[in-house]
Scaffold this motif. Structure first.
Motif, PDB file in Angstrom:
ATOM      1  N   ILE A   1      -9.950   4.503  -2.179  1.00 26.35           N
ATOM      2  CA  ILE A   1     -11.325   4.465  -1.616  1.00 26.35           C
ATOM      3  C   ILE A   1     -12.094   6.008  -2.204  1.00 26.35           C
ATOM      4  CG2 ILE A   1     -11.719   5.074   0.872  1.00 26.35           C
ATOM      5  CD1 ILE A   1      -9.704   2.998   1.273  1.00 26.35           C
ATOM      6  N   ASP A   2     -10.980   7.012  -2.526  1.00 29.83           N
ATOM      7  CA  ASP A   2     -11.334   8.088  -2.369  1.00 29.83           C
ATOM      8  C   ASP A   2     -12.035   8.655  -3.781  1.00 29.83           C
ATOM      9  OD1 ASP A   2      -8.778   8.180  -2.895  1.00 29.83           O
ATOM     10  OD2 ASP A   2      -8.323  10.243  -2.135  1.00 29.83           O
TER      11      ASP A   2
ATOM     12  N   GLU B   1      -3.398   0.954   2.665  1.00 33.01           N
ATOM     13  CA  GLU B   1      -4.418   2.095   2.017  1.00 33.01           C
ATOM     14  C   GLU B   1      -3.838   2.637   1.612  1.00 33.01           C
ATOM     15  OE1 GLU B   1      -5.600   5.955   2.358  1.00 33.01           O
ATOM     16  OE2 GLU B   1      -4.358   5.542   3.136  1.00 33.01           O
ATOM     17  N   PRO B   2      -2.651   2.897   0.796  1.00 36.63           N
ATOM     18  CA  PRO B   2      -1.898   4.006  -0.190  1.00 36.63           C
ATOM     19  C   PRO B   2      -2.494   3.154  -1.881  1.00 36.63           C
ATOM     20  CG  PRO B   2      -0.192   3.847   1.407  1.00 36.63           C
ATOM     21  CD  PRO B   2      -1.539   2.613   1.321  1.00 36.63           C
ATOM     22  N   HIS B   3      -2.709   1.292  -1.430  1.00 36.43           N
ATOM     23  CA  HIS B   3      -3.133   0.844  -2.288  1.00 36.43           C
ATOM     24  C   HIS B   3      -4.922   0.682  -3.249  1.00 36.43           C
ATOM     25  CE1 HIS B   3       1.445   0.099  -2.847  1.00 36.43           C
ATOM     26  NE2 HIS B   3       1.450  -0.212  -2.041  1.00 36.43           N
ATOM     27  N   VAL B   4      -5.353   1.125  -2.742  1.00 33.47           N
ATOM     28  CA  VAL B   4      -6.770   1.155  -1.856  1.00 33.47           C
ATOM     29  C   VAL B   4      -7.952   2.598  -2.685  1.00 33.47           C
ATOM     30  CG1 VAL B   4      -9.199   0.232  -1.125  1.00 33.47           C
ATOM     31  CG2 VAL B   4      -7.017  -0.515  -0.944  1.00 33.47           C
TER      32      VAL B   4
ATOM     33  N   PHE C   1      -3.386  -2.587   7.556  1.00 38.46           N
ATOM     34  CA  PHE C   1      -4.253  -1.611   6.948  1.00 38.46           C
ATOM     35  C   PHE C   1      -3.549   0.151   6.526  1.00 38.46           C
ATOM     36  CE2 PHE C   1      -8.308  -3.316   9.126  1.00 38.46           C
ATOM     37  CZ  PHE C   1      -8.293  -4.302   8.570  1.00 38.46           C
ATOM     38  N   PRO C   2      -2.841   0.190   7.627  1.00 33.48           N
ATOM     39  CA  PRO C   2      -2.231   1.613   7.033  1.00 33.48           C
ATOM     40  C   PRO C   2      -0.801   0.860   5.893  1.00 33.48           C
ATOM     41  CG  PRO C   2      -1.652   1.415   9.476  1.00 33.48           C
ATOM     42  CD  PRO C   2      -2.819   0.297   9.004  1.00 33.48           C
TER      43      PRO C   2
END
Length: 51
Positions: A45-46, A40-43, A36-37
């Protein structure tokens, strides 16, 4: 796949249940710690778009 894993685990049914729980916990720890870490930079989310 799960039946294959169940057949490959050694021991009686209670031992297999404990081993199965430990395998699930190991997979969760690996996902939370490394996968997950890394993803995470490639998704995005924000980046919320309303409208």
């Amino acid at each position: 796949m799960y039946a294959w894993i169940w057949r490959r685990l050694p021991g009686s049914i209670p031992v297999k249940v404990v081993q199965s729980v430990l395998l699930v916990l190991l997979v969760l720890v690996v996902l939370i710690t490394w996968v997950f870490p890394a993803v995470e930079p490639h998704v995005p989310i924000d980046q919320v778009v309303v409208g």
